[in-house]
Design an enzyme around this catalytic site. Structure first.
Site, PDB file in Angstrom:
ATOM      1  N   ASP A 194      21.046  -1.978  21.914  1.00 54.58           N
ATOM      2  CA  ASP A 194      21.837  -3.183  21.644  1.00 54.58           C
ATOM      3  C   ASP A 194      20.956  -4.237  20.965  1.00 54.58           C
ATOM      4  OD1 ASP A 194      24.199  -4.601  21.644  1.00 54.58           O
ATOM      5  OD2 ASP A 194      23.804  -5.568  23.564  1.00 54.58           O
ATOM      6  N   GLU A 195      21.592  -5.164  20.268  1.00 61.12           N
ATOM      7  CA  GLU A 195      20.879  -6.239  19.545  1.00 61.12           C
ATOM      8  C   GLU A 195      19.772  -5.656  18.655  1.00 61.12           C
ATOM      9  OE1 GLU A 195      21.893  -9.243  19.490  1.00 61.12           O
ATOM     10  OE2 GLU A 195      23.057  -9.519  21.317  1.00 61.12           O
ATOM     11  N   ALA A 196      20.091  -4.557  18.015  1.00 58.98           N
ATOM     12  CA  ALA A 196      19.082  -3.799  17.273  1.00 58.98           C
ATOM     13  C   ALA A 196      18.486  -4.588  16.116  1.00 58.98           C
ATOM     14  CB  ALA A 196      19.683  -2.496  16.760  1.00 58.98           C
ATOM     15  N   GLY A 213      28.573  -5.873  12.972  1.00 58.34           N
ATOM     16  CA  GLY A 213      29.551  -6.907  12.647  1.00 58.34           C
ATOM     17  C   GLY A 213      28.968  -8.266  12.959  1.00 58.34           C
ATOM     18  N   CYS A 241      35.580 -18.953   4.266  1.00 58.98           N
ATOM     19  CA  CYS A 241      35.253 -20.108   5.115  1.00 58.98           C
ATOM     20  C   CYS A 241      33.738 -20.212   5.313  1.00 58.98           C
ATOM     21  CB  CYS A 241      35.985 -20.010   6.458  1.00 58.98           C
ATOM     22  SG  CYS A 241      37.781 -20.161   6.287  1.00 58.98           S
ATOM     23  N   GLY A 265      32.615  -8.138  19.228  1.00 62.52           N
ATOM     24  CA  GLY A 265      32.785  -7.074  20.221  1.00 62.52           C
ATOM     25  C   GLY A 265      31.857  -5.886  20.030  1.00 62.52           C
ATOM     26  N   LYS A 266      30.726  -6.087  19.367  1.00 64.96           N
ATOM     27  CA  LYS A 266      29.772  -4.983  19.147  1.00 64.96           C
ATOM     28  C   LYS A 266      29.271  -4.409  20.466  1.00 64.96           C
ATOM     29  CE  LYS A 266      26.865  -7.571  17.012  1.00 64.96           C
ATOM     30  NZ  LYS A 266      27.640  -8.805  17.163  1.00 64.96           N
ATOM     31  N   CYS A 324      38.372 -15.251  12.124  1.00 63.80           N
ATOM     32  CA  CYS A 324      37.947 -16.573  11.648  1.00 63.80           C
ATOM     33  C   CYS A 324      38.825 -17.642  12.301  1.00 63.80           C
ATOM     34  CB  CYS A 324      38.064 -16.642  10.123  1.00 63.80           C
ATOM     35  SG  CYS A 324      37.621 -18.259   9.468  1.00 63.80           S
ATOM     36  N   CYS A 355      41.057 -19.801   9.574  1.00 66.63           N
ATOM     37  CA  CYS A 355      42.183 -19.314   8.764  1.00 66.63           C
ATOM     38  C   CYS A 355      42.858 -18.072   9.341  1.00 66.63           C
ATOM     39  CB  CYS A 355      41.703 -19.020   7.344  1.00 66.63           C
ATOM     40  SG  CYS A 355      40.601 -17.593   7.249  1.00 66.63           S
TER      41      CYS A 355
HETATM   42 ZN    ZN Z   1      38.402 -18.125   7.265  1.00 65.85          ZN
END
Ligand code: ZN
Length: 202
Positions: free
Chosen positions: A92-94, A20, A184, A25-26, A149, A152
């Site tokens: 992590d941070e792959a 993501g 956005c 929150g990965k 986001c 929005c």
């Molecule tokens: Zn947005």
């Protein structure tokens, strides 16, 4: 009926990917999965690439200071040296690992290990990031987590960067990024940064 009741099946391994945008929150999700394995007395180990020096060197620290010890490596192939007797492997941070990582994960899964990979699926330009796209194709289980986001309120899947730099990797500058929805994100610098001063640890 023929049943192979005497055949002992090899323990099956598999690959999970949690991906993501930034602030989605990965890492928290990766650490949650490893903690569940730990509670079940399963042996686990956590890796991250050596490039990520934003916080501690020997532990993964997610943005909410949810930390767990880890091994930092430069080459993904070195993961194979650490996994004897380990059942669950977290990475992590792959996205910062080299392109050998998918083959390494494949080898681990074939050897019967559970491999949980977390990383950014897209870079700051919205392009597929490093070895993550291959891992998404190879994984048995894929979880896309989302931020929100700030412009929005829709789900955010992109990481927008305000900083003026061509570097794909710009670490230690979280304030230069914000999560954005697709629309956005497409508006670029027509939208000004939304301050996060009310949030702790970001
Ligand atoms: Zn947005």
């Amino acid at each position: 009926m023929f049943l192979e009741s005497n055949v002992k099946l090899q323990p099956a391994g598999w690959i999970e990917v949690v991906c993501g945008s930034m602030f989605s929150g990965k890492t928290e999700e990766l650490l949650r999965r490893l903690r569940r394995a730990w509670y079940a007395r399963q042996h686990y180990i956590l890796f991250k690439p050596e490039k990520d020096k934003r916080y501690a060197v020997k532990e993964v620290v997610s943005h909410d200071e949810n930390a767990m010890e880890c091994v930092t490596l430069i080459k993904s192939g070195d993961i194979l040296k650490y996994v004897g007797g380990v059942e669950v492997i977290g990475i992590d941070e792959a996205q910062f690992f080299d392109m050998d990582l998918p083959d390494v994960c494949q080898e681990l899964a074939v050897a019967g290990k559970r491999v949980v990979v977390a990383g950014l699926d897209m870079d700051f330009l919205g392009r597929p990031f490093g070895p993550i796209p291959d891992l998404l194709a190879m994984a048995e289980y894929v979880t896309k987590v989302h931020a929100i986001c700030p412009h929005c309120g829709n789900l955010a899947s992109h990481s927008y960067r305000f900083a003026d730099s061509d570097e794909t990797i710009l670490l230690g500058a979280l304030e230069a990024y914000e999560p954005r929805c697709r629309k956005c994100f497409s508006l670029g610098n027509k939208l000004k940064p939304v301050g996060r001063k009310k949030l702790k640890n970001t």
